[in-house]
Structures are given as structure tokens and as C-alpha cells.
Design an enzyme around this catalytic site. Structure first.
Site, PDB file in Angstrom:
ATOM      1  N   ASP A  41       0.672  -1.295   0.124  1.00  0.00           N
ATOM      2  CA  ASP A  41      -0.031   0.079  -0.090  1.00  0.00           C
ATOM      3  C   ASP A  41       0.952   1.198  -0.032  1.00  0.00           C
ATOM      4  O   ASP A  41       2.015   1.216   0.314  1.00  0.00           O
ATOM      5  CB  ASP A  41      -0.886   0.085   1.412  1.00  0.00           C
ATOM      6  CG  ASP A  41      -0.249  -0.113   2.589  1.00  0.00           C
ATOM      7  OD1 ASP A  41       0.975  -0.800   2.550  1.00  0.00           O
ATOM      8  OD2 ASP A  41      -0.619   0.457   3.494  1.00  0.00           O
ATOM      9  N   GLU A  77      12.101  -1.721   3.475  1.00  0.00           N
ATOM     10  CA  GLU A  77      11.848  -0.257   3.297  1.00  0.00           C
ATOM     11  C   GLU A  77      13.031   0.384   2.951  1.00  0.00           C
ATOM     12  O   GLU A  77      14.145  -0.181   3.304  1.00  0.00           O
ATOM     13  CB  GLU A  77      11.229   0.476   4.644  1.00  0.00           C
ATOM     14  CG  GLU A  77       9.979  -0.089   5.087  1.00  0.00           C
ATOM     15  CD  GLU A  77       8.681   0.758   4.650  1.00  0.00           C
ATOM     16  OE1 GLU A  77       9.082   1.747   3.911  1.00  0.00           O
ATOM     17  OE2 GLU A  77       7.682   0.662   5.352  1.00  0.00           O
ATOM     18  N   GLU A 101       0.029  -1.125   5.800  1.00  0.00           N
ATOM     19  CA  GLU A 101       1.037  -0.704   6.744  1.00  0.00           C
ATOM     20  C   GLU A 101       1.110   0.765   6.916  1.00  0.00           C
ATOM     21  O   GLU A 101       1.202   1.385   7.832  1.00  0.00           O
ATOM     22  CB  GLU A 101       2.488  -1.108   5.650  1.00  0.00           C
ATOM     23  CG  GLU A 101       3.658  -0.949   6.755  1.00  0.00           C
ATOM     24  CD  GLU A 101       4.238   0.672   6.834  1.00  0.00           C
ATOM     25  OE1 GLU A 101       4.978   0.857   7.591  1.00  0.00           O
ATOM     26  OE2 GLU A 101       3.779   1.483   5.684  1.00  0.00           O
ATOM     27  N   GLU A 102       0.563   1.488   5.577  1.00  0.00           N
ATOM     28  CA  GLU A 102       0.506   2.908   5.958  1.00  0.00           C
ATOM     29  C   GLU A 102      -0.592   3.460   7.079  1.00  0.00           C
ATOM     30  O   GLU A 102      -0.324   4.560   7.552  1.00  0.00           O
ATOM     31  CB  GLU A 102       0.342   3.508   4.729  1.00  0.00           C
ATOM     32  CG  GLU A 102       1.249   3.393   3.631  1.00  0.00           C
ATOM     33  CD  GLU A 102       2.741   4.072   4.016  1.00  0.00           C
ATOM     34  OE1 GLU A 102       2.830   4.925   4.944  1.00  0.00           O
ATOM     35  OE2 GLU A 102       3.535   4.176   3.204  1.00  0.00           O
TER      36      GLU A 102
HETATM   37 ZN    ZN Z   1       6.889   2.476   3.744  1.00  0.00          ZN
END
Ligand code: ZN
Length: 400
Positions: A78, A169, A143-144
């Protein structure tokens, strides 16, 4: 072998770039990841993965091998939204490629890494780098909105407990070993409403909040921590009040706190600090750690507290050494070892479950969430090579 891996990664550059541009062209904000997950499935199948499945939450897990040590690469699929489109000089959803750089929403946070891990898997298959390990390449969701929730689900409900997880990341190809955690807390005061023409008849909840706001600003200056991850911080990110009308005394006020946690902070200590502020006691204010309970694209709701613990892998940990060695073997130099400023899915994997994590990813974290988000192709290629090389290095370290 390392030269072969690098050469094969360079040869496959166009595959990674095409895949990344496809990923960018599919918008995928949190809980709206269905289309991008299906595109990843198609790519993993094309790359010869041994098994590709989508779990009931909507995460995608591609498996390579079935050996003893279990390794996972995590990339969330995402992205945040584009914000004001006028801030963008390129279309955020075409994956523009210019002078060896790919632009667009998600380029560095973190569809670039996703493309690299999927193709790292392809290189393992192509070069026969399988060993006594099982590799899961994971495209995770939401995740966001709620970092780590996907991995709480994968570990608790999916019953997958890897020996090591690489959080991919953006690290600018450095090897990272942790970051501060965070919490979302509300402080609430109550008042008694009355007509605004005679405020003395009521109790104004905003006035009860005023000294709390000042105390929180001062609390931020007192927070401490160890030197590597840095000190904890607290800031007020939102304030709102309720009142029966704009001509009445406010009967409730709520402030929203963004609390970043040092390695020495815990859920309990962070809550107690706020509860112990004299202004909070005087106002009899309520201190609440918020919950997250938003359905995934599959419709699954997996409620959790908005507490995202700090994690820090010790400097001499063998997983860190394996990550550093894989880099040295491939590129003939020492990597930078560092930490993220922001938070990642490591909060669940290592912060909650104690599974060792390291970070390694293409792109620079400063471009995450920006309208200038981009990633150099060179880094995608180098990252894919590292993802192909790491499992063998890690497995060998475990045996020696
Ligand atoms: Zn990220």
C-alpha cells in the site's frame, strides 16, 4: 558466484523496471490493494516461485524452497495518497522513467523494493541459489494505516514464524538495525455546557485542556533515550472540541498525541508520564491509547491497539553480520549500518514477537510520501542482487 549474481541482476534490469512501473500504475492506498496484489501474484508465478498464496487478510506470500531456516522479505504494497496533485511535476501513476530514475507514488515507499524482492526470488531460481532454507517473499497490506498489523496476523493467525525478517523499506542500500516505536494517544477533558452569553454558569473543557497542552510541550523536552535511536518525542497532532452550538461553552476537548518511543520507553511508561502531569490530574482528564479496526481489502478486521513498539537489533547480532557480509561479498565494500527515522512493520515482527529483523532496501527514505518520490534503477538492481545472495550467506552463518 557473487559476480554471477550481479551480472544476472543487471541482465534482468528491464524486468524489474517494467514490473515497478506496472505496480506504480495501479493505485493501492491502504485497504484498496486488491488489484496490485493480483499483479504481484502474476509476477511471482512468472518468476517460478514454488508456491504463491494470498492469505485471508489479503497479504501475498510467495515461497521459494522448503529448507530448515525460514527467511522472510517484507515489503508493504500500500501507499499513501497523492495529496494535492498540483505538487506533482510527473503523473504519480505512470511510473515515468527518466535518466535511470523511476518516478511516481510508491516508487521508494515501497513498490521499488517490492519489485526488487520479487526479482531477487527470480534470480535465486535462475542461478540455483536454493539451500537449506525456505524464503517467503511477502507483499503486505495496510502498513501505511497501521504498521505491523499484517505481521501480527501472519505470525498469530497464519502460524508463520520466520527465523529472520528483512524489512525492505528504503535504506539507500544501508543495513539498518532498528527504529523508534510510536503510539497514538488521546487526552480528553470534560466540561459543562451552558449558554455562551453567561459562561460563568458552565465549565469550559477547552480551558481545562489549556494547561495540559503547555505541559505536553514541556514533557517533550524532558524525554530521553539511548544514543543510537535517539530520544523519545511527543507532539500534539490534532485538537477538537464539542459544544451544542458556537454560542455555547465547550463540553469536551480532545487532543491527539503522536508519541515516538525511545528504546527505553514502554507502553506503560508513556501512558503514566501523561497521567502523572499535574495538569492532567487537576483536570481529571482521561488518557486513552487508541485502537485500529479497519477492514482489509478482503473484508477482514483485525483490531489492535495503536502501540508500535521500538525495536533495535544488537550491534553484534549474527543476523546483522550476515546482512553486512552479503553486502561486502557482492559490492566489495562495507555498508553503512544505520536506523530509520520512521516506523516499519518491524514493530510487530521484532518489537512484539522478538523475531530478529534487519533493514535493507533501495531508495532514500526522505522521498517517502513526497510529490518528488523516485528511485534510481541502479539501486533496484543492486538490491535484487543482495536479496538473491542473502539467504545463502545467512544459512551459512547459522551453520558455522
Ligand atoms: Zn513504507
Amino acid at each position: 558466484m557473487n559476480e554471477q549474481i550481479l551480472a544476472a541482476a543487471r541482465e534482468g534490469e528491464h524486468h524489474v523496471v517494467r514490473f515497478l512501473r506496472d505496480l506504480i500504475a495501479i493505485p493501492s492506498t491502504s485497504s484498496r490493494e486488491e488489484a496490485v496484489i493480483h499483479r504481484i501474484k502474476q509476477e511471482m508465478e512468472g518468476c517460478g516461485y514454488d508456491e504463491v498464496r494470498i492469505d485471508p487478510m489479503g497479504n501475498i506470500l510467495g515461497r521459494i524452497g522448503s529448507g530448515k531456516k525460514v527467511i522472510a522479505y517484507d515489503a508493504h504494497v500500500d501507499t499513501v495518497d497523492v495529496g494535492n496533485p498540483e505538487n506533482w511535476s510527473v503523473d504519480p501513476f505512470t511510473g515515468a522513467l527518466e535518466d535511470g530514475v523511476v518516478y511516481g507514488r510508491g516508487a521508494c515507499d515501497m513498490k521499488g523494493a517490492l519489485a526488487s524482492i520479487v526479482h531477487g526470488g527470480r534470480l535465486i531460481k535462475q542461478l540455483g541459489l536454493e539451500g537449506d532454507y525456505t524464503l517467503y517473499v511477502v507483499g503486505s497490506v495496510q502498513e501505511e494505516d497501521c504498521d505491523g498489523l499484517c505481521w501480527q496476523y501472519i505470525i498469530n493467525e497464519g502460524k508463520l514464524r520466520p527465523d529472520v525478517v528483512v524489512i525492505t523499506e528504503a535504506t539507500d542500500l544501508a543495513v539498518y538495525r532498528g527504529h523508534r516505536g510510536r503510539m497514538e494517544i488521546e487526552v480528553r477533558t470534560k466540561g459543562i455546557s451552558c449558554h455562551g452569553s453567561a459562561p460563568e454558569r458552565g465549565v469550559n473543557a477547552v480551558y481545562k485542556m489549556a494547561p495540559i497542552i503547555l505541559d505536553i510541550e514541556k514533557l517533550n523536552e524532558r524525554l530521553s533515550g539511548e544514543p543510537f535511536l535517539g530520544k523519545g518525542t511527543v507532539t500534539i497532532s490534532d485538537i477538537r472540541a464539542t459544544s451544542p452550538s458556537l454560542c455555547a461553552v465547550a463540553d469536551s476537548t480532545t487532543i491527539h498525541l503522536d508519541r515516538r518511543l525511545a528504546a527505553t520507553d514502554t507502553l506503560e511508561s508513556a501512558v503514566k508520564e501523561i497521567q502523572d502531569l499535574p495538569s492532567v490530574r487537576n483536570a481529571e482528564a482521561e488518557v486513552v491509547v487508541l485502537d485500529y479496526a479497519v477492514p482489509s481489502w478482503k473484508g477482514l478486521t483485525y483490531p489492535t491497539q495503536k502501540y508500535y513498539p521500538t525495536w533495535l537489533l544488537p550491534e553484534n547480532h549474527p543476523v546483522l553480520s550476515a546482512g553486512v557480509k552479503a553486502f561486502e561479498d557482492l559490492f566489495g565494500e562495507k555498508p553503512v549500518v544505520g536506523r530509520w527515522v520512521f516506523s516499519t512493520n518491524g514493530v510487530a515482527v521484532m518489537g512484539m514477537h522478538g523475531i530478529p529483523c534487519i533493514g535493507f532496501g533501495p531508495g532514500n527514505e526522505i522521498y517517502a510520501h513526497m510529490a518528488t518520490e523516485h528511485i534510481p534503477v541502479e539501486q533496484l538492481v543492486k538490491a535484487a542482487a543482495w536479496y538473491a545472495a542473502f539467504p545463502v550467506v545467512y544459512t551459512a552463518c547459522q551453520q558455522s
